[in-house]
Design a protein around this motif. Sequence first.
Motif, PDB file in Angstrom:
ATOM      1  N   UNK A  23       0.828  -1.207   0.000  1.00  0.00           N
ATOM      2  CA  UNK A  23       0.000   0.000   0.000  1.00  0.00           C
ATOM      3  C   UNK A  23       0.866   1.262   0.000  1.00  0.00           C
ATOM      4  N   UNK A  24       1.972   1.219   0.746  1.00  0.00           N
ATOM      5  CA  UNK A  24       2.894   2.349   0.729  1.00  0.00           C
ATOM      6  C   UNK A  24       3.477   2.531  -0.670  1.00  0.00           C
ATOM      7  N   UNK A  25       3.782   1.409  -1.332  1.00  0.00           N
ATOM      8  CA  UNK A  25       4.269   1.494  -2.701  1.00  0.00           C
ATOM      9  C   UNK A  25       3.259   2.169  -3.608  1.00  0.00           C
ATOM     10  N   UNK A  26       1.978   1.812  -3.472  1.00  0.00           N
ATOM     11  CA  UNK A  26       0.934   2.443  -4.273  1.00  0.00           C
ATOM     12  C   UNK A  26       0.867   3.946  -3.995  1.00  0.00           C
ATOM     13  N   UNK A  27       0.990   4.320  -2.723  1.00  0.00           N
ATOM     14  CA  UNK A  27       0.987   5.749  -2.363  1.00  0.00           C
ATOM     15  C   UNK A  27       2.161   6.478  -3.006  1.00  0.00           C
ATOM     16  N   UNK A  28       3.351   5.871  -2.955  1.00  0.00           N
ATOM     17  CA  UNK A  28       4.531   6.506  -3.531  1.00  0.00           C
ATOM     18  C   UNK A  28       4.400   6.658  -5.038  1.00  0.00           C
ATOM     19  N   UNK A  29       3.773   5.698  -5.699  1.00  0.00           N
ATOM     20  CA  UNK A  29       3.615   5.767  -7.151  1.00  0.00           C
ATOM     21  C   UNK A  29       2.572   6.810  -7.559  1.00  0.00           C
ATOM     22  N   UNK A 213      13.841  13.047  -7.299  1.00  0.00           N
ATOM     23  CA  UNK A 213      14.528  13.347  -6.042  1.00  0.00           C
ATOM     24  C   UNK A 213      13.503  13.260  -4.921  1.00  0.00           C
ATOM     25  N   UNK A 214      13.637  12.290  -4.029  1.00  0.00           N
ATOM     26  CA  UNK A 214      12.627  12.138  -2.977  1.00  0.00           C
ATOM     27  C   UNK A 214      12.677  13.257  -1.949  1.00  0.00           C
ATOM     28  N   UNK A 215      11.488  13.696  -1.539  1.00  0.00           N
ATOM     29  CA  UNK A 215      11.382  14.642  -0.449  1.00  0.00           C
ATOM     30  C   UNK A 215      11.274  13.898   0.865  1.00  0.00           C
ATOM     31  N   UNK A 216      10.923  14.596   1.949  1.00  0.00           N
ATOM     32  CA  UNK A 216      10.796  13.929   3.260  1.00  0.00           C
ATOM     33  C   UNK A 216       9.806  12.764   3.242  1.00  0.00           C
ATOM     34  N   UNK A 217       8.669  12.950   2.569  1.00  0.00           N
ATOM     35  CA  UNK A 217       7.671  11.877   2.503  1.00  0.00           C
ATOM     36  C   UNK A 217       8.212  10.698   1.704  1.00  0.00           C
ATOM     37  N   UNK A 218       8.898  10.988   0.601  1.00  0.00           N
ATOM     38  CA  UNK A 218       9.477   9.932  -0.218  1.00  0.00           C
ATOM     39  C   UNK A 218      10.533   9.137   0.540  1.00  0.00           C
ATOM     40  N   UNK A 219      11.371   9.834   1.298  1.00  0.00           N
ATOM     41  CA  UNK A 219      12.413   9.163   2.085  1.00  0.00           C
ATOM     42  C   UNK A 219      11.783   8.268   3.147  1.00  0.00           C
ATOM     43  N   UNK A 220      10.731   8.798   3.803  1.00  0.00           N
ATOM     44  CA  UNK A 220      10.015   7.980   4.799  1.00  0.00           C
ATOM     45  C   UNK A 220       9.413   6.740   4.137  1.00  0.00           C
ATOM     46  N   UNK A 221       8.833   6.931   2.943  1.00  0.00           N
ATOM     47  CA  UNK A 221       8.232   5.807   2.233  1.00  0.00           C
ATOM     48  C   UNK A 221       9.245   4.738   1.875  1.00  0.00           C
ATOM     49  N   UNK A 222      10.428   5.162   1.424  1.00  0.00           N
ATOM     50  CA  UNK A 222      11.483   4.203   1.090  1.00  0.00           C
ATOM     51  C   UNK A 222      11.903   3.424   2.328  1.00  0.00           C
ATOM     52  N   UNK A 223      12.121   4.151   3.442  1.00  0.00           N
ATOM     53  CA  UNK A 223      12.509   3.485   4.690  1.00  0.00           C
ATOM     54  C   UNK A 223      11.422   2.512   5.136  1.00  0.00           C
ATOM     55  N   UNK A 224      10.172   2.886   4.923  1.00  0.00           N
ATOM     56  CA  UNK A 224       9.046   2.049   5.339  1.00  0.00           C
ATOM     57  C   UNK A 224       9.021   0.738   4.560  1.00  0.00           C
ATOM     58  N   UNK A 227      12.194  -1.426   5.696  1.00  0.00           N
ATOM     59  CA  UNK A 227      12.192  -1.982   7.053  1.00  0.00           C
ATOM     60  C   UNK A 227      10.937  -2.816   7.325  1.00  0.00           C
ATOM     61  N   UNK A 228       9.771  -2.253   7.008  1.00  0.00           N
ATOM     62  CA  UNK A 228       8.519  -2.971   7.280  1.00  0.00           C
ATOM     63  C   UNK A 228       8.279  -4.071   6.241  1.00  0.00           C
ATOM     64  N   UNK A 229       8.483  -3.732   4.955  1.00  0.00           N
ATOM     65  CA  UNK A 229       8.172  -4.672   3.890  1.00  0.00           C
ATOM     66  C   UNK A 229       9.193  -5.768   3.689  1.00  0.00           C
ATOM     67  N   UNK A 230      10.439  -5.523   4.075  1.00  0.00           N
ATOM     68  CA  UNK A 230      11.469  -6.555   3.911  1.00  0.00           C
ATOM     69  C   UNK A 230      11.902  -7.149   5.251  1.00  0.00           C
ATOM     70  N   UNK A 231      12.493  -6.317   6.092  1.00  0.00           N
ATOM     71  CA  UNK A 231      13.118  -6.830   7.311  1.00  0.00           C
ATOM     72  C   UNK A 231      12.079  -7.363   8.300  1.00  0.00           C
ATOM     73  N   UNK A 232      11.091  -6.528   8.697  1.00  0.00           N
ATOM     74  CA  UNK A 232      10.108  -6.963   9.689  1.00  0.00           C
ATOM     75  C   UNK A 232       9.194  -8.059   9.147  1.00  0.00           C
ATOM     76  N   UNK A 233       8.691  -7.868   7.929  1.00  0.00           N
ATOM     77  CA  UNK A 233       7.763  -8.851   7.359  1.00  0.00           C
ATOM     78  C   UNK A 233       8.438 -10.203   7.215  1.00  0.00           C
ATOM     79  N   UNK A 234       9.647 -10.196   6.680  1.00  0.00           N
ATOM     80  CA  UNK A 234      10.383 -11.440   6.476  1.00  0.00           C
ATOM     81  C   UNK A 234      10.637 -12.146   7.803  1.00  0.00           C
ATOM     82  N   UNK A 235      11.131 -11.395   8.794  1.00  0.00           N
ATOM     83  CA  UNK A 235      11.459 -11.992  10.094  1.00  0.00           C
ATOM     84  C   UNK A 235      10.226 -12.571  10.769  1.00  0.00           C
TER      85      UNK A 235
END
Length: 306
Positions: A23-29, A213-224, A227-235
């Motif tokens: 869903x975050x990916x959809x928002x970023x797109x 060039x990502x702004x603050x929201x874009x940077x937050x989205x990438x981090x999300x 961390x959430x979509x790869x590291x936390x979800x996978x673990x």
Amino acid sequence: MSNKFKGAILTTGGGICWGLSGSMGQFLFTHEGMDSRWLVPIRLFLAGLILFFYCLFTCRDKLFSIWKHPRAAGLLLCYGLAGVTMCQYTYFRTIQLSSAGMGTILQDLSPAMILICSCILMRRRPRVTELISLVLAFVGILLIITHGDFTALSISPHALAVGIISAVGVTIYNMLTTPLAQDYPVPVLQAWSFLLGGALLFVLFRSWHIAYTPGPVGIFGIAFVVIVGNVLAFTAYISGVHKIGPNKGILYGFAEPVTAAIISTTLLHSSFTVWDAIGFACIFGMLVLISISGKKDAPEERTSEE
């Protein structure tokens, strides 16, 4: 708290994290103007770095020894590039072309594909319940992509094709996980897959030429999504599967498309009709039947997601 209950919570949590990430990916797109050809290479590479340093401190020998064995290295390349990387990119590309709910539900065709491959490899005919599950998968997807109007598609043919390819990617890396995971920790496999995939896609798409060039929201989205979509979800998901097994895991993993569909509909204003609901029910029925059938074979494979 019993192991089964913990496993159910962890597996469901992993699915929810993947749904949130989609869903975050959809928002970023749609709202940040980001491109999947720019986001996915960065997402993969950053997630790979996190897992690489984790493995560096927890299983350093396994991290590098895999490249000393030609067969294992070859399987890893197939697992990482033809499986993980293809799945990761096509999943987010499907979301960019349609919605997070559509991307996740198309990817949930992978259990049906794994079933077909398993029957071919085992040289056996599908059981009655397995045949019914395949019919349910076909009917469910047909209802979702047509909204009940069989003369037109509710998504573009491009999005449909890419979404099916993402399910093929999931099938490939799930089928190759078992021979690799017998000798190497799954985080090692994911670390190299993410690093190699991120580097390959970055060069293939020449992402440095994509003007963004990502702004603050874009940077937050990438981090999300990292961390959430790869590291936390996978673990969370893999930890849960270890406690309850892959057959129940695929059922609780259905939290992913449900989460993505709810967020896409309520917050991102994607359409969701009664035909979509019936289609989701068919897909869930397919997963239930495959899970029941899987218990009879008592497989020892481990599953993983995007």
